[in-house]
Design an enzyme around this catalytic site. Structure first.
Site, mmCIF file in Angstrom:
data_model
loop_
_atom_site.group_PDB
_atom_site.id
_atom_site.type_symbol
_atom_site.label_atom_id
_atom_site.label_comp_id
_atom_site.label_asym_id
_atom_site.label_seq_id
_atom_site.Cartn_x
_atom_site.Cartn_y
_atom_site.Cartn_z
ATOM 1 N N GLU A 176 -6.235 -1.147 -7.037
ATOM 2 C CA GLU A 176 -5.325 -0.267 -7.763
ATOM 3 C C GLU A 176 -4.275 -1.123 -8.461
ATOM 4 O O GLU A 176 -3.567 -1.902 -7.819
ATOM 5 C CB GLU A 176 -4.645 0.714 -6.804
ATOM 6 C CG GLU A 176 -5.594 1.768 -6.251
ATOM 7 C CD GLU A 176 -4.937 2.700 -5.249
ATOM 8 O OE1 GLU A 176 -5.216 3.896 -5.282
ATOM 9 O OE2 GLU A 176 -4.157 2.204 -4.409
ATOM 10 N N ASN A 208 -4.614 6.140 -1.216
ATOM 11 C CA ASN A 208 -3.827 6.483 -0.037
ATOM 12 C C ASN A 208 -3.085 7.798 -0.212
ATOM 13 O O ASN A 208 -2.873 8.543 0.753
ATOM 14 C CB ASN A 208 -2.838 5.362 0.293
ATOM 15 C CG ASN A 208 -3.518 4.174 0.936
ATOM 16 O OD1 ASN A 208 -4.696 4.231 1.265
ATOM 17 N ND2 ASN A 208 -2.784 3.087 1.108
ATOM 18 N N SER A 225 0.825 -1.213 0.000
ATOM 19 C CA SER A 225 0.000 0.000 0.000
ATOM 20 C C SER A 225 0.854 1.255 0.000
ATOM 21 O O SER A 225 0.324 2.358 -0.146
ATOM 22 C CB SER A 225 -0.910 0.015 1.231
ATOM 23 O OG SER A 225 -0.138 -0.012 2.423
ATOM 24 N N HIS A 262 -3.055 -3.693 -5.670
ATOM 25 C CA HIS A 262 -3.366 -3.236 -4.315
ATOM 26 C C HIS A 262 -4.850 -3.388 -4.000
ATOM 27 O O HIS A 262 -5.677 -2.604 -4.457
ATOM 28 C CB HIS A 262 -2.936 -1.774 -4.153
ATOM 29 C CG HIS A 262 -3.218 -1.221 -2.783
ATOM 30 N ND1 HIS A 262 -3.589 0.090 -2.579
ATOM 31 C CD2 HIS A 262 -3.199 -1.813 -1.565
ATOM 32 C CE1 HIS A 262 -3.795 0.276 -1.290
ATOM 33 N NE2 HIS A 262 -3.557 -0.853 -0.652
#
Length: 591
Positions: free
Chosen positions: A154, A192, A121, A142
């Protein structure tokens, strides 16, 4: 044409790895799970069985499908078992050296055409790929926790990732029923990258004692419609996990806004890790519980004695002013509103009547209550008619000179002890207060649009505001069924100070051609659970309004990372202001 990936190795069967293995098996893929030893592998399989059993109980998976799922799953401790897999995905702890060593081993074990993927991540996919002799066949994949529930994946490309590898992995994600978005290899990827800067800012705001933990979280839930406040999200993610992600983001980006707030390191060191330890920003009934134990932050009374308020004055005739009049009238207050002309008085009255009539038609208001509320409202063009009100709220244009002149008039007209409030969303409340001879009676009362619907009111106290005035506004909010949060008098208050830097970051991400507006919106809605993506929200708010707020924030805090994105400035200059002009980040005229 994308290759059909039928066998996937999953290395690491902790919470994340077991969840990914379940998703793959549910999608008809053969899964080979590998752990450090057989006992750990069995624990990973137990995690999967616990998850699928709950799915069966809830009717989201049939017993037959569950049995078929496990016929496709094998687990063990032999890394060589993944030798013939089409794709191998690692989900081991977020340690660069550990992952690099694993990738080097997989490079030797797997077929030359096997795709190697990481669920990292925060770490650089490129740095992981160079541990192999097949950098072009390494990709980020991800998933978000919990993997069986969260729809976003992702797909992270490096500068050397082969296009056909991306196509294969995107096709796999779609086959699993996920929403893949393709992102480049940079700190935090999309979700993120935007989310953790926002969470970090919230932690810093709490650390500065600008607002309480509960008020920060309530402000973002009620002001933005988010499912959870930022500090509650940090507790859910894990304080140590959040700290490590921010550390990695800062290491790659060198952006000061990614440097973890000191309180995160302190909490992680002290073992205050959030839900998993039973205490983080909140205290929980037990480790792993989601049940918050109330404490002084939640139960502390508002200091001061509330003044009696039965009559309210509202100055303004726009959408916000009309909504505020409606809020007060429905709550039983006698309301006098002041507009600049008889035509505007009529417009406000007409708007109120239409709103109340719609509520009657939908069964949300009785005819008797509608008539009573309208009967409590009087419109005028004369400020002198505010002489006897207990509370006056201005909701005029966001120009400081106009507001200051209005507060000078309030000072002369309003009776002693009247509370004088401004609904400004960005201007200094103290400037309005010092235009009067009674700055202790002046307070910010920031409603959100549409006022009759949005529950939040930010109660903004200046260095001169008295406790009694703050207590009075809290009592008024209680009576009008609004949720009051307290904050100090600085640009953006709570909501805008957290929201608009995040929106500005999204524009910068688009400006850098990192991802498309659609991909960024999808990532935030499906990965972070936000009700709207940043570009959807910007177009609704108005790009001119958004730019003005960002300029105020930058001017006050002088934070280089908060300088308005050039793309936002250019769109405003071109007159592309969002939905209200038919074009913003998207072209609505074509729809």
């Amino acid at each position: 044409m994308a290759r059909d990936i039928t066998t996937v190795g999953v290395v690491g069967l902790g919470t994340m790895g077991a969840g990914i293995a379940e998703v793959l098996a549910r999608g008809g893929v053969r899964v080979i799970g590998v752990e450090i030893d057989d006992a750990a592998a069995e624990r990973g399989l137990a995690r999967m069985r616990h998850s699928t059993a709950r799915a069966v109980e809830r009717g989201k998976l049939t017993a037959d499908d569950e049995r078929a799922l496990y016929e496709r799953v094998s687990v063990g401790s032999d890394l060589g078992a993944v030798a013939d897999a089409d794709l191998v995905l690692e989900a081991v702890p977020e340690q660069l050296d550990l992952k690099q060593e694993l990738f080097a081993q997989l490079d030797k074990v797997c077929r030359p055409d096997t795709i190697l993927a990481t669920n990292t991540s925060s770490l650089s996919v490129t740095e992981l790929s160079v541990a192999t002799g097949r950098s072009a066949r390494v990709v980020g994949l991800h998933f978000f926790n919990p993997a069986p529930v969260m729809p976003l994946v992702e797909v992270v490309r490096t500068v050397v990732t082969e296009p056909e590898v991306l196509d294969d992995v995107v096709a796999l994600a779609e086959k699993l029923g996920k929403e893949p978005v393709v992102a480049g290899d940079r700190a935090g990827f999309i979700a993120n990258g935007l989310l953790f800067a926002y969470l970090n800012h919230a932690a810093a705001m709490f650390e500065e004692k600008y607002a309480t933990r509960g008020d920060i979280d309530a402000a973002m839930r009620f002001g933005c419609g988010l499912p959870m406040g930022p500090l509650a999200v940090l507790d859910l993610v894990g304080i140590d996990t959040a700290y490590n992600i921010l550390q990695q983001m800062y290491r790659q980006s060198r952006d000061r806004l990614h440097a973890p707030a000191p309180i995160l390191k302190q909490m992680a060191t002290a073992g205050l890790l959030g839900r998993k330890s039973g205490r983080g920003f909140y205290r929980y009934e037990e480790p792993g519980s989601s049940q918050v134990v109330p404490d002084a932050d939640v139960t502390a009374p508002v200091p001061g004695t509330a003044r009696r308020v039965e009559t309210v004055g509202v100055v303004g005739s726009g959408t916000m002013a009309t909504g505020i009049v409606e809020v007060f009238a429905k709550a039983g207050y006698t309301v006098t509103f002041v507009a600049r002309s008889d035509a505007k008085v009529g417009a406000v009255t007409g708007g109120l009547t239409r709103s109340f009539d719609r509520q009657v038609q939908r069964g949300r208001l009785s005819e008797a209550d509608r008539d009573a509320a309208l009967g409590r409202v009087t419109g005028t063009t004369n400020l002198e008619d505010l002489a006897t009100v207990d509370l006056v709220v201005e909701a005029v244009v966001e120009e400081l000179s106009v507001k200051r002149a209005l507060f000078e008039n309030f000072d002369e007209i309003c009776k002693p002890g009247a509370v004088l409030a401004t609904t400004t969303s960005s201007l200094p409340v103290i400037e309005c207060a010092m235009a009067t001879g009674r700055p202790e009676d002046v307070v910010g009362m920031h409603f959100f649009n549409p006022a009759p619907v949005m529950k939040l009111v930010e109660v903004v106290r200046t260095v001169t505001t008295s406790d009694d005035v703050v207590a009075t506004v809290h009592e008024v909010c209680r009576r009008t069924k609004k949720h009051a949060v307290d904050c100090g008098d600085r640009a953006g208050f709570i909501v805008n100070a957290l929201l608009f830097p995040y929106l500005n970051d999204a524009v910068k991400m688009l400006q850098a051609n990192y991802a498309s507006a659609d991909e960024i919106d999808t990532a935030i809605k499906t990965g972070a659970g936000f009700p709207m993506g940043p570009f959807e929200l910007l177009d609704v708010v108005g790009l001119d309004v958004s730019l003005a707020i960002q300029q105020v924030l930058f001017a006050e805090f002088r934070e280089p990372g908060w300088a308005p994105a050039t793309l936002l400035e250019h769109l405003v200059t071109a007159g592309y202001l969002g939905r209200k002009t038919g074009r913003g980040f998207r072209d609505y005229a074509k729809k």
